[in-house]
Design an enzyme around this catalytic site. Structure first.
Site, PDB file in Angstrom:
ATOM      1  N   ASP A   1     -28.892  13.975  70.102  1.00 24.65           N
ATOM      2  CA  ASP A   1     -29.927  12.941  70.186  1.00 24.65           C
ATOM      3  C   ASP A   1     -31.054  13.380  71.112  1.00 24.65           C
ATOM      4  OD1 ASP A   1     -28.142  12.714  72.453  1.00 24.65           O
ATOM      5  OD2 ASP A   1     -29.060  10.776  72.904  1.00 24.65           O
TER       6      ASP A   1
ATOM      7  N   ASP B   1     -34.624  19.184  74.526  1.00 31.14           N
ATOM      8  CA  ASP B   1     -33.511  18.449  75.143  1.00 31.14           C
ATOM      9  C   ASP B   1     -32.879  17.597  74.047  1.00 31.14           C
ATOM     10  OD1 ASP B   1     -31.792  17.010  76.694  1.00 31.14           O
ATOM     11  OD2 ASP B   1     -33.331  15.908  77.773  1.00 31.14           O
TER      12      ASP B   1
ATOM     13  N   GLU C   1     -26.205  11.018  74.032  1.00 37.04           N
ATOM     14  CA  GLU C   1     -26.129  11.433  75.442  1.00 37.04           C
ATOM     15  C   GLU C   1     -27.219  10.755  76.263  1.00 37.04           C
ATOM     16  OE1 GLU C   1     -26.984  14.030  79.018  1.00 37.04           O
ATOM     17  OE2 GLU C   1     -28.294  13.369  77.425  1.00 37.04           O
TER      18      GLU C   1
ATOM     19  N   ASP D   1     -27.440  22.354  78.367  1.00 31.64           N
ATOM     20  CA  ASP D   1     -28.324  21.182  78.472  1.00 31.64           C
ATOM     21  C   ASP D   1     -29.137  21.263  79.766  1.00 31.64           C
ATOM     22  OD1 ASP D   1     -29.454  18.775  77.758  1.00 31.64           O
ATOM     23  OD2 ASP D   1     -27.759  17.547  78.439  1.00 31.64           O
TER      24      ASP D   1
ATOM     25  N   HIS E   1     -38.320  14.708  78.039  1.00 35.04           N
ATOM     26  CA  HIS E   1     -38.629  13.275  77.883  1.00 35.04           C
ATOM     27  C   HIS E   1     -40.137  13.013  77.952  1.00 35.04           C
ATOM     28  CE1 HIS E   1     -34.318  12.095  79.405  1.00 35.04           C
ATOM     29  NE2 HIS E   1     -34.316  13.149  78.629  1.00 35.04           N
TER      30      HIS E   1
HETATM   31 ZN   LIG Z   1     -30.168  16.636  77.627  1.00 35.36          ZN
END
Ligand SMILES: [Zn+2]
Length: 436
Positions: free
Chosen positions: A94, A154, A188, A211, A393
């Site tokens: 995700d 990410d 996640e 990650d 993000h």
């Molecule tokens: Zn991540």
């Protein structure tokens, strides 16, 4: 080998890693908070199906998408998996709900010249003056979005690196490797990646999430994390008749926030210092709610942050006897450090694999959590390895192709390290293997 690759192996893996990455980021897998089932969004299942089919093409015949949206597959060890324990590789499918994630159109900027990268949409720019991590990537191939969405490095960088590394190992059975168990997890980003993870069925002695971010990062410590919700109840009265009667819950809630220590915030702390962070204040004079997150690397220190928050809230609300306060605190995840310290060989193996790729490991605790925080607490020790992605993000998210290839190469090196290390452990513990 050309200049910016960490090894000939990384250069060999670069094209496959990039092609996979560009395929995966185009699928919208943004997760959604307050989910009613797993996964929270159908796009994650779409990517899951693509991954299962690609894993099968690579020869991992048991690849499967389970009912909760987890992709699980096995690459048997070079010895047929007869000896030694399985090692896990994990990444999440995700992307963050905090930036637009639909219609990602990746752009590859070949041989980055070290200047400002101007993206075609929304005037988004990547300026090395604001993003110093870009400076050492001069000469690299940089992948960005078109400027109006996140990229999804990410954690699709991690997914692509595991896929490329595992496909390479599957195609090279002469290379030493233990049995590898692969898991791609949903949700996640909303803190649920580990929730329905079946550790028993996964059956690995330890695992690694891919990650992280900067080339060389190896993380075996995360924050411990609590979430707190303060609910203040006042007395609601029409303002015209309020004299002596109204008790304004919203004012009381604001007063609690204002009374929290100004030096215990995410913007004033760094390194190993924790914080109390109010991130949502809402309500009416009748009822107001403050949502906060509390973080620290030290569990006792975190308990002190909770006590301080409760004391502050109580003092403010008790000054008004007609108001009521309700405090609810729940654990989100725990620092994986206490688990990983008991099995140092797990982080040591990743350290050795990163060094084998010619990279000096960067050991910094993560001011955040990963799937590995919860998985470690659940009994699967899981440190975190870099992916080469940055500015997560956000619409400025970017990744270096050379660093992604390096991470894929680390997957191959890790298999070799464990194949050696597993053999060494078996030699050291003959009595255990006799009885085992
Ligand atoms: Zn991540």
């Amino acid at each position: 080998m050309s200049g910016s690759y960490t090894s000939a192996l990384a250069e060999e893996l670069a094209r496959d890693t990039l092609e996979r990455f560009l395929r995966y980021v185009r699928i919208d897998t943004q997760s959604r908070r307050d989910r009613s089932g797993s996964p929270s969004t159908p796009g994650q299942l779409e990517l899951g199906r693509v991954l299962v089919s690609e894993l099968m093409d690579a020869g991992l015949k048991d690849a499967q998408l389970d009912d909760n949206g987890y992709v699980i597959a096995t690459l048997p060890g070079a010895d047929g998996g007869a000896n030694g324990d399985a090692i896990g590789l994990i990444a999440h499918m995700d992307t963050s709900p905090d930036a637009p994630g639909h219609g990602v159109e990746p752009i590859v900027h070949r041989s980055y010249d070290g200047g400002v990268l101007e993206l075609p949409r929304d005037g988004t720019v990547l300026d090395p003056a604001a993003i110093p991590e870009l400076v050492p990537k001069t000469g690299h191939d940089i992948v960005t979005s078109s400027g109006d969405t996140l990229l999804g490095a990410d954690d699709k960088a991690g997914v692509a690196e595991i896929m490329a590394g595992v496909a390479y190992l599957a195609a090279h059975p002469e290379l030493p490797r233990p049995t590898l168990r692969i898991a791609f997890t949903p949700d996640e980003e909303i803190g649920e990646g580990a929730t329905l993870f079946d550790i028993e069925r996964f059956g690995a002695r330890c695992a690694y999430t891919l990650d992280g971010s900067e080339l060389g990062e190896l993380q075996d410590e995360t924050f411990s994390a609590f979430e707190a919700v303060l609910t203040v109840r006042g007395v609601e009265v029409h303002p015209g008749q309020a004299t002596g009667k109204l008790v304004n819950a919203l004012r009381l809630a604001s007063r609690i926030v204002a009374a929290l220590p100004p030096d215990l915030t995410p913007e004033t702390t760094a390194g190993r210092d924790g914080f109390i962070h109010p991130h949502e204040l809402s309500g009416t004079p009748g009822k107001a709610t403050v949502r906060l997150i509390l973080r620290d690397f030290d569990d006792e220190q975190l308990d002190r942050h909770v006590a301080l928050l409760e004391r502050t809230a109580r003092e403010v609300v008790e000054a008004e006897p007609r108001a009521r306060l309700d405090v609810s605190v729940r654990e989100q995840y725990r620092n994986m450090g206490s688990v990983l310290r008991q099995v140092p060989e797990v982080t040591d193996a990743a350290d050795a694999a990163i060094r084998a790729e010619g990279i000096e490991p960067i050991r910094r605790p993560i001011r955040g959590g990963t799937d590995g925080s919860k998985l470690s607490a659940m009994g699967l020790p899981t440190p975190n390895i870099f992916t080469g992605g940055h500015e997560y993000h956000s619409v400025r998210e970017w990744a270096s192709v050379q660093d992604m290839a390096a991470a894929a190469a680390v997957v191959v090196r890790l298999a070799e390290v464990w194949s050696r290390q597993g053999a060494a452990v078996r030699r050291r513990r003959p009595s255990e293997s006799l009885h085992g």
